[in-house]
Design a protein around this motif. Structure first.
Motif, PDB file in Angstrom:
ATOM      1  N   MET A  13       0.850  -1.197   0.000  1.00 34.29           N
ATOM      2  CA  MET A  13       0.000   0.000   0.000  1.00 34.29           C
ATOM      3  C   MET A  13       0.885   1.246   0.000  1.00 34.29           C
ATOM      4  O   MET A  13       1.882   1.297   0.716  1.00 34.29           O
ATOM      5  N   LYS A  17       1.156   2.543  -7.082  1.00 38.64           N
ATOM      6  CA  LYS A  17       0.765   1.687  -8.212  1.00 38.64           C
ATOM      7  C   LYS A  17      -0.262   2.352  -9.134  1.00 38.64           C
ATOM      8  O   LYS A  17      -0.083   2.384 -10.352  1.00 38.64           O
ATOM      9  N   ASP A  36      -8.980  -2.013  -7.144  1.00 38.33           N
ATOM     10  CA  ASP A  36      -9.835  -1.717  -5.982  1.00 38.33           C
ATOM     11  C   ASP A  36     -11.044  -0.875  -6.379  1.00 38.33           C
ATOM     12  O   ASP A  36     -12.165  -1.142  -5.943  1.00 38.33           O
ATOM     13  N   ILE A  47     -14.227  -0.586  -0.183  1.00 36.64           N
ATOM     14  CA  ILE A  47     -13.390  -1.696   0.315  1.00 36.64           C
ATOM     15  C   ILE A  47     -13.616  -1.881   1.836  1.00 36.64           C
ATOM     16  O   ILE A  47     -13.838  -3.016   2.281  1.00 36.64           O
ATOM     17  N   PHE A  51     -14.888  -5.406   3.716  1.00 34.90           N
ATOM     18  CA  PHE A  51     -14.198  -6.022   4.865  1.00 34.90           C
ATOM     19  C   PHE A  51     -15.155  -6.165   6.047  1.00 34.90           C
ATOM     20  O   PHE A  51     -15.151  -7.183   6.745  1.00 34.90           O
ATOM     21  N   PHE A  59     -13.176 -10.354   0.757  1.00 35.77           N
ATOM     22  CA  PHE A  59     -12.466  -9.442  -0.140  1.00 35.77           C
ATOM     23  C   PHE A  59     -11.495 -10.212  -1.040  1.00 35.77           C
ATOM     24  O   PHE A  59     -11.431  -9.982  -2.248  1.00 35.77           O
ATOM     25  N   ARG A  60     -10.752 -11.153  -0.453  1.00 35.89           N
ATOM     26  CA  ARG A  60      -9.761 -11.909  -1.246  1.00 35.89           C
ATOM     27  C   ARG A  60     -10.436 -12.748  -2.330  1.00 35.89           C
ATOM     28  O   ARG A  60      -9.881 -12.950  -3.410  1.00 35.89           O
ATOM     29  N   GLU A  63     -11.391 -10.414  -5.021  1.00 33.85           N
ATOM     30  CA  GLU A  63     -10.159  -9.958  -5.671  1.00 33.85           C
ATOM     31  C   GLU A  63      -9.658 -11.001  -6.693  1.00 33.85           C
ATOM     32  O   GLU A  63      -9.284 -10.655  -7.818  1.00 33.85           O
ATOM     33  N   CYS A  81      -2.872  -3.369  -8.866  1.00 29.55           N
ATOM     34  CA  CYS A  81      -3.491  -4.372  -7.991  1.00 29.55           C
ATOM     35  C   CYS A  81      -3.430  -3.893  -6.545  1.00 29.55           C
ATOM     36  O   CYS A  81      -2.546  -3.124  -6.168  1.00 29.55           O
ATOM     37  N   GLY A  82      -4.342  -4.386  -5.725  1.00 29.66           N
ATOM     38  CA  GLY A  82      -4.294  -4.111  -4.296  1.00 29.66           C
ATOM     39  C   GLY A  82      -3.033  -4.729  -3.699  1.00 29.66           C
ATOM     40  O   GLY A  82      -2.513  -5.733  -4.214  1.00 29.66           O
ATOM     41  N   GLY A  83      -2.545  -4.141  -2.622  1.00 32.27           N
ATOM     42  CA  GLY A  83      -1.287  -4.575  -2.017  1.00 32.27           C
ATOM     43  C   GLY A  83      -1.263  -6.022  -1.544  1.00 32.27           C
ATOM     44  O   GLY A  83      -0.194  -6.610  -1.369  1.00 32.27           O
ATOM     45  N   GLY A  84      -2.450  -6.613  -1.348  1.00 33.38           N
ATOM     46  CA  GLY A  84      -2.485  -7.984  -0.827  1.00 33.38           C
ATOM     47  C   GLY A  84      -2.695  -9.031  -1.900  1.00 33.38           C
ATOM     48  O   GLY A  84      -2.897 -10.213  -1.596  1.00 33.38           O
ATOM     49  N   ARG A 121      -7.948   2.002   4.089  1.00 28.40           N
ATOM     50  CA  ARG A 121      -7.147   0.779   3.999  1.00 28.40           C
ATOM     51  C   ARG A 121      -7.288  -0.030   5.280  1.00 28.40           C
ATOM     52  O   ARG A 121      -6.543   0.186   6.244  1.00 28.40           O
ATOM     53  N   PRO A 122      -8.241  -0.980   5.291  1.00 28.21           N
ATOM     54  CA  PRO A 122      -8.491  -1.734   6.529  1.00 28.21           C
ATOM     55  C   PRO A 122      -7.269  -2.477   7.057  1.00 28.21           C
ATOM     56  O   PRO A 122      -7.221  -2.792   8.243  1.00 28.21           O
ATOM     57  N   LEU A 123      -6.291  -2.766   6.181  1.00 31.54           N
ATOM     58  CA  LEU A 123      -5.140  -3.534   6.662  1.00 31.54           C
ATOM     59  C   LEU A 123      -3.920  -2.667   6.988  1.00 31.54           C
ATOM     60  O   LEU A 123      -2.857  -3.173   7.279  1.00 31.54           O
ATOM     61  N   ARG A 137       5.355  -9.751   2.984  1.00 29.62           N
ATOM     62  CA  ARG A 137       4.958  -9.755   1.574  1.00 29.62           C
ATOM     63  C   ARG A 137       6.101  -9.524   0.590  1.00 29.62           C
ATOM     64  O   ARG A 137       5.976  -9.921  -0.564  1.00 29.62           O
TER      65      ARG A 137
END
Ligand code: S3P
Length: 178
Positions: A13, A17, A36, A47, A51, A59-60, A63, A81-84, A121-123, A137
């Protein structure tokens, strides 16, 4: 067509990107797409709402479905893409077989200073857990990526130019523009 294949941007995040994808798309005359935002539009929810409703699992799942759909499109795109995205091994396979994967490298501390609205950004919670998540990661981004561009201390202009050059060298962007 200015792109010969999809380009996927991965990274933590705050790596830049979406901004970099948008900028390169503009100068190359190609189309960029923020995964996203695409998910939010398709679900009619933000998003954080996704969550809240179904946790990270939901979410995954969305995704992965979205990545598969976008990777299979006819027109090549620059996709941020999302960071995860690298958290699921099947996503890494889709990325690798679906185009060129660019890792924009950022560490958690610099990312934290770039992200103004962390509530989206929940994470991204506290800096300690962001550092841990980022460290976990990094090898996965590297595994997925065809090449990495370090972003620390660089402007969006410089990062975009570096990525564009690398994509041109590889024949992924085929017109000499921007
Ligand atoms: C996430 C990153 C976010 C978004 C979601 C989960 C992650 O995307 O997909 O909040 O797990 O790192 P950005 O990397 O665009 O912020």
């Amino acid at each position: 067509m200015p792109l010969t294949q999809n380009v996927f941007f991965v990274g933590f995040m705050g790596a830049g990107k979406s901004t970099v994808a948008r900028r390169i798309a503009r100068s190359a005359g190609a189309t960029s797409l923020d995964m996203d935002k695409y998910i939010e539009r398709a679900c009619g929810k933000s998003i954080p709402e996704i969550f809240e409703e179904g946790g990270e699992d939901l979410f995954r799942k969305i995704e992965t479905d979205t990545l598969r759909e976008l990777a299979g499109r006819e027109e090549p795109l620059l996709i941020s893409c999302g960071g995860g995205i690298v958290m699921r091994p099947e996503n890494i396979e889709i990325l690798k077989s679906g185009g060129t994967v660019v890792h924009l490298l950022v560490y958690a501390d610099e990312a934290a200073s770039r992200i103004s609205d962390k509530s989206s950004r929940p994470l991204f919670n506290d800096i300690e857990s962001a550092r841990e998540l980022c460290a976990l990661r990094l090898p996965l981004y590297e595994e997925a990526a065809d090449f990495t561009v370090a972003t620390g201390g660089k402007s969006v202009f410089d990062i975009s130019r570096e990525v564009s050059l690398r994509l041109r060298e590889r024949g992924v962007i085929c017109r000499q523009q921007g």
